[in-house]
Design an enzyme around this catalytic site. Structure first.
Site, PDB file in Angstrom:
ATOM      1  N   GLU A  10       0.813  -1.217   0.000  1.00  0.00           N
ATOM      2  CA  GLU A  10       0.000   0.000   0.000  1.00  0.00           C
ATOM      3  C   GLU A  10       0.847   1.268   0.000  1.00  0.00           C
ATOM      4  OE1 GLU A  10      -3.602  -0.453   2.033  1.00  0.00           O
ATOM      5  OE2 GLU A  10      -3.752   1.650   2.667  1.00  0.00           O
ATOM      6  N   ASP A 114      -2.712  -3.114   3.065  1.00  0.00           N
ATOM      7  CA  ASP A 114      -3.061  -3.144   4.489  1.00  0.00           C
ATOM      8  C   ASP A 114      -4.296  -4.016   4.689  1.00  0.00           C
ATOM      9  OD1 ASP A 114      -1.035  -1.408   4.685  1.00  0.00           O
ATOM     10  OD2 ASP A 114      -2.201   0.297   5.431  1.00  0.00           O
ATOM     11  N   ASP A 116      -7.270  -4.016   5.988  1.00  0.00           N
ATOM     12  CA  ASP A 116      -8.555  -3.443   6.391  1.00  0.00           C
ATOM     13  C   ASP A 116      -9.397  -3.297   5.128  1.00  0.00           C
ATOM     14  OD1 ASP A 116      -7.397  -1.310   5.062  1.00  0.00           O
ATOM     15  OD2 ASP A 116      -6.874  -0.243   6.886  1.00  0.00           O
ATOM     16  N   TYR A 328       4.454   2.241  12.835  1.00  0.00           N
ATOM     17  CA  TYR A 328       3.412   2.850  12.004  1.00  0.00           C
ATOM     18  C   TYR A 328       2.428   3.668  12.857  1.00  0.00           C
ATOM     19  CZ  TYR A 328       0.038   3.279   8.258  1.00  0.00           C
ATOM     20  OH  TYR A 328      -0.812   3.764   7.306  1.00  0.00           O
TER      21      TYR A 328
END
Length: 866
Positions: A10, A114, A116, A328
């Site tokens: 990403e 990622d 999600d 992060y």
DNA sequence: GCAAGGTC
């Protein structure tokens, strides 16, 4: 040749981490739109060549097609039924092209986005760009990882799954709903109120399912404050002196709202005069260490303790992350994975002079596991990754980093323990007490001292002891309203109600500030403006749902059905859109209720602004409204004409446009390099010639050729063949830097100059001339327009004190020697050396358009020999 | 000139 496997993350940093882990550090890296890391390895038992690259967040975003872009033409109600399409979010980055190129010849695609919903959606954006699945022999896999650690990456690699279409579709649904609802309401409100009021002070009166409830919280608090009625109260405060200490005793009744009754108690206690110690209790209390730090908590502390707004805080955190100092920074989780290497992290920080010795103690005495918090399954809590000093980071980043370190050390330190002593007293049958606190174990508060327990020592008392009262005060106070909502409280409310995400909370707060709905005051308190208050009170009158946080949770709940595969994507979108469409229609119908509030706060257009220039239609003066968006308003015609924004606007010598008779204006953009140009208010808004594809001030209109409102055609873009102000009359020669034309700045005296009508190129003409003007003649050599210079008598470079000189700025030796070129971007100052410029034989309009008049000649102007 | 969501 070994088969090729393309892997896409990403963001560039994740691509790097994945490639580093899977290649064991032996890889080659090349630049592209984003970096590509290559190495050989095995995949499903085969020898393969890996390429790891990344996108930069979403590749696409949704938009309405061009025929729905004109605010004046499209009825906002039609937007609910309008088609939408995906466009590249950042066309300049060429991510789509990059992915398609890198996918050439790859037999497998592994998606490392990622984990999600958004990541799942980006998976399908990547698939689309790479053209995978067109051919069945090419396979697509999804890697699911919970952190960017060697362990998780290897584990994900050996447990590849399929991307989840349902989750991706849920995001598509959200995008469509947010776009249609937000844009429809925004355009309607903006058009309605800006067409009526002159001092709204906001370019756009926006609405959004996140920003509006966010504003709602701020206004709700404001309304609590303004409707607050203070009440007087009284409290009896006896004092005693014990072992040399004066102590104020707290009343069990706390306070009373009746002065007579309070006064009666004061009298009773004074008459008695003696307190008796009726109880002594001691209790061990515990203040627990924090759990892991997530984004929202970082933003709250940054705002309340460090004074950093969420946007700055995120920028700093982002930088600390990309530089490798912290993990992060966008995470919801406050609990650490069981595998987390605390010792390793401590050892990485132990050399730090600021808390090295504290860490040594932790390592020696044994640190604790953090309290279990919530695990959102995204990234681990924000954790320091390596040691840094203030010199390395700069003050602001250091303060944030310092907090991250202190918080992390706090999470694995002991809890704070303290002894709380309560002494109870009785006098005249009334009960009083005082409290002492004594810390026994500082625990995490020694590294987070601002959370320390306040110690209060009490002198010794014995039960049954009787003590004389030294005085009895009757305190008179009054209740006070709550303070304005602090930014940190707002973040808590947004999180609680699911408004925005860890990554977008800061954006919404920033939004309502930029739209002039709230202002951040000292102590980062959010104070709503009259505009913000009128909007929310208006929604409350018409349809309170519109500004309540439930509006977001409703959308979330609906799209979750799609994500779980429980409902069909299109049906859900249709259902939700229809509901909002009904709300929109009702809102439009009832807008008078909101308007009544606006009427009380703002002045109508006809009362705003100062008379500036004459309208070409009715020949009466129009009013200039300087508040954003700046515009002219003709009260007689009831027409609004937008003018270039960000510049100073004044009348241009009462000259009028030959096309429409409107008086010309001069706009001066700020700064020494700022252009000064003339424009006609009417032409500026409605360019009269076809084929004008360059508009001044038009934002990312792209090549669609659609004319954006408030962006238009100043004289320097006008191809009128005979008007003395047009580019035909004022253009001198082609720009050496671009396709534009160098135009004489009409009011630049005495520092006469030419500027490019397209780029930032500037050319200074002989300074101190009385007058410089263009002629109708062209240079026989280079076809530039001949200019006429009337030098100052005292400084004239001409022989015998002559002042008038006519020539070509490129070919006339005298003029050429007096000309100087300046360009902000590529060179600060460049004297006219010979033979250095490209010859670019063209000017603005030759060969294109101009169908309205004669075909425009290409004067073949150039900077040859300049 | 519009939304909210990624990321820079």
């Amino acid at each position: 040749m070994a088969p090729k496997v393309l892997m896409v993350a990403e963001k560039p940093s994740i691509a790097l981490s994945i490639a580093s882990v899977l290649s064991g550090g032996r890889m080659s890296t090349r630049r592209g739109s984003t970096e590509v890391h290559e190495f050989d390895g095995t995949f499903q038992g085969f020898h393969v060549h890996y390429k790891v690259t990344s996108v930069i967040g979403h590749v696409f975003s949704v938009e309405f097609p061009a025929n729905f872009q004109d605010w004046t033409v499209t009825d906002p109600l039609d937007l609910f039924e309008a088609p939408i399409h995906k466009v590249e979010s950042n066309p300049k980055a060429h991510i789509g092209r990059h992915l398609s190129q890198e996918a050439q010849g790859c037999s497998h695609l592994v998606l490392w986005l990622d984990c999600d919903r958004e990541g799942e959606n980006i998976c399908f954006e990547v698939i689309e760009c790479t053209g995978f699945r067109v051919n069945n022999s090419r396979r697509v896999y999804r890697a699911r990882f919970s952190s960017v650690t060697e362990k998780d990456i290897t584990k994900a690699m050996s447990n590849l799954v399929e991307p989840n279409k349902h989750e991706a579709l849920a995001v598509d649904a959200r995008q469509e709903i947010d776009l249609k609802v937000g844009v429809a309401f925004t355009r309607f409100q903006t058009n309605y109120f800006q067409g009526k009021y002159g001092n709204l002070d906001s370019r756009v009166i926006s609405y959004g399912p996140c920003q509006t409830p966010t504003l709602g919280f701020c206004v709700q608090r404001y309304l609590q404050i303004t409707t607050f009625k203070p009440e007087k109260f009284w409290a009896v405060q006896p004092y005693i002196i014990q072992k040399g200490y004066e102590l104020k005793l707290e009343w069990e009744r706390n306070k009373l709202f009746d002065s007579d009754v309070a006064g009666m108690f004061q009298k009773l206690i004074m008459e008695d005069g003696i307190v008796e110690v009726t109880g002594i209790s001691e209790k061990q209390e515990c203040k627990t260490r924090p759990s892991g730090l997530n984004t929202v908590n970082l933003l709250k502390v940054a705002s309340s303790a460090l004074g950093f707004g969420p946007q700055l805080a995120m920028q700093l955190a982002e930088r600390l992350y990309t530089q490798g100092f912290i993990s992060y920074p966008r995470t919801e989780s406050t609990s650490y994975p069981s595998s987390f290497d605390f010792r390793g992290t401590l050892e990485a920080l132990v050399k730090n002079p600021a808390w090295g010795s504290y860490i040594q103690t932790l390592l020696a005495d044994g640190y604790l596991k953090p309290r279990s918090g919530t695990d959102a399954g995204d990234h681990p809590p924000i954790t320091p990754m390596c040691s840094a000093t203030e010199d390395m980071l700069g003050t602001d980043a250091w303060r944030l980093y310092q907090y991250v370190c202190q918080h992390f050390l706090g999470t694995i330190s002991p809890d704070c323990k303290y002894l709380r002593t309560k002494i109870e007293f009785s006098v005249a049958e009334e009960i009083f007490h005082c409290i002492g606190q004594c810390v026994t174990i500082k625990g995490f508060t020694s590294i987070m001292p601002w959370l320390g327990v306040n110690e209060t020592n009490l002198p010794q008392f014995t039960k049954g002891e009787k003590i004389e009262i030294s005085k009895v005060d009757l305190y008179e106070g009054k209740t006070v309203p709550p303070d304005y909502l602090s930014e940190s409280e707002l973040i808590s409310l947004m999180e609680k109600h699911g408004i925005g995400t860890d990554a977008s909370i800061s954006v919404h707060i920033n939004n309502i500030c930029e739209r002039n709905y709230v202002q951040v005051q000292a102590g980062r308190k959010l104070v709503p403006t009259p505009l913000g208050i009128s909007l929310i009170r208006g929604y409350q009158c018409i349809d309170p749902d519109l500004c309540l946080p439930d509006i977001r949770s409703f959308i979330e709940q609906q799209i979750t059905l799609v994500a779980n595969g429980q409902a069909n994507h299109s049906l859900v979108v249709q259902h939700v859109i229809q509901q909002f469409k009904r709300k929109f229609s009702y809102f439009v119908k009832q807008i008078d209720e909101m308007d009544a509030l606006f009427e009380a706060q703002f002045s109508p257009l006809s009362d705003s602004g100062r008379l500036l220039s004459k309208c070409g239609k009715c020949l009466r003066y129009m009013k200039f409204i300087s508040s954003q968006p700046s515009r002219l308003y003709c009260g007689t015609c009831e027409e609004v004409y937008y003018v270039p924004q960000n510049g100073a606007i004044k009348l241009y010598k009462e000259l009028a446009c030959p096309l429409d008779n409107f008086e010309l204006l001069i706009c001066s953009l700020p700064g020494p390099q700022g252009k000064t140009f003339s424009f006609c208010p009417y032409c500026y808004n409605s360019p009269p010639f076809e084929g004008i594809d360059t508009l001044f001030g038009a934002s990312k209109a792209g090549g669609s050729g659609k004319l954006g409102k408030g962006a238009g055609m100043p004289c320097f873009l006008c191809p009128h063949p005979t008007c003395q102000h047009s580019v035909i009359a004022q253009g001198v020669c082609g720009c050496p830097e671009c396709n534009g034309t160098l135009v004489l700045d009409p009011v630049s005296a005495p520092k006469w100059r030419l500027y490019c009508n397209t780029c930032n190129c500037l050319v200074f003409l002989p300074e101190g001339a009385h007058r410089i003007s263009t002629t109708k003649e062209r240079c026989s050599e280079c076809d530039s327009i001949i200019i006429e210079v009337d030098f100052n008598k005292k400084t004239t470079p001409l022989k015998d004190g002559a002042t008038l000189h006519i020539g070509c700025i490129l070919c006339d030796e005298l003029l050429h020697s007096l000309v100087e070129m300046k360009h902000g971007k590529y060179f600060s100052k460049r004297m006219g050396g010979r033979g250095r410029m490209r010859g670019k034989g063209r000017s603005g309009y030759g060969g294109r358009g101009g169908r309205g008049g004669r075909k425009l000649e290409d004067p073949k102007m150039s900077f040859r020999g300049f």
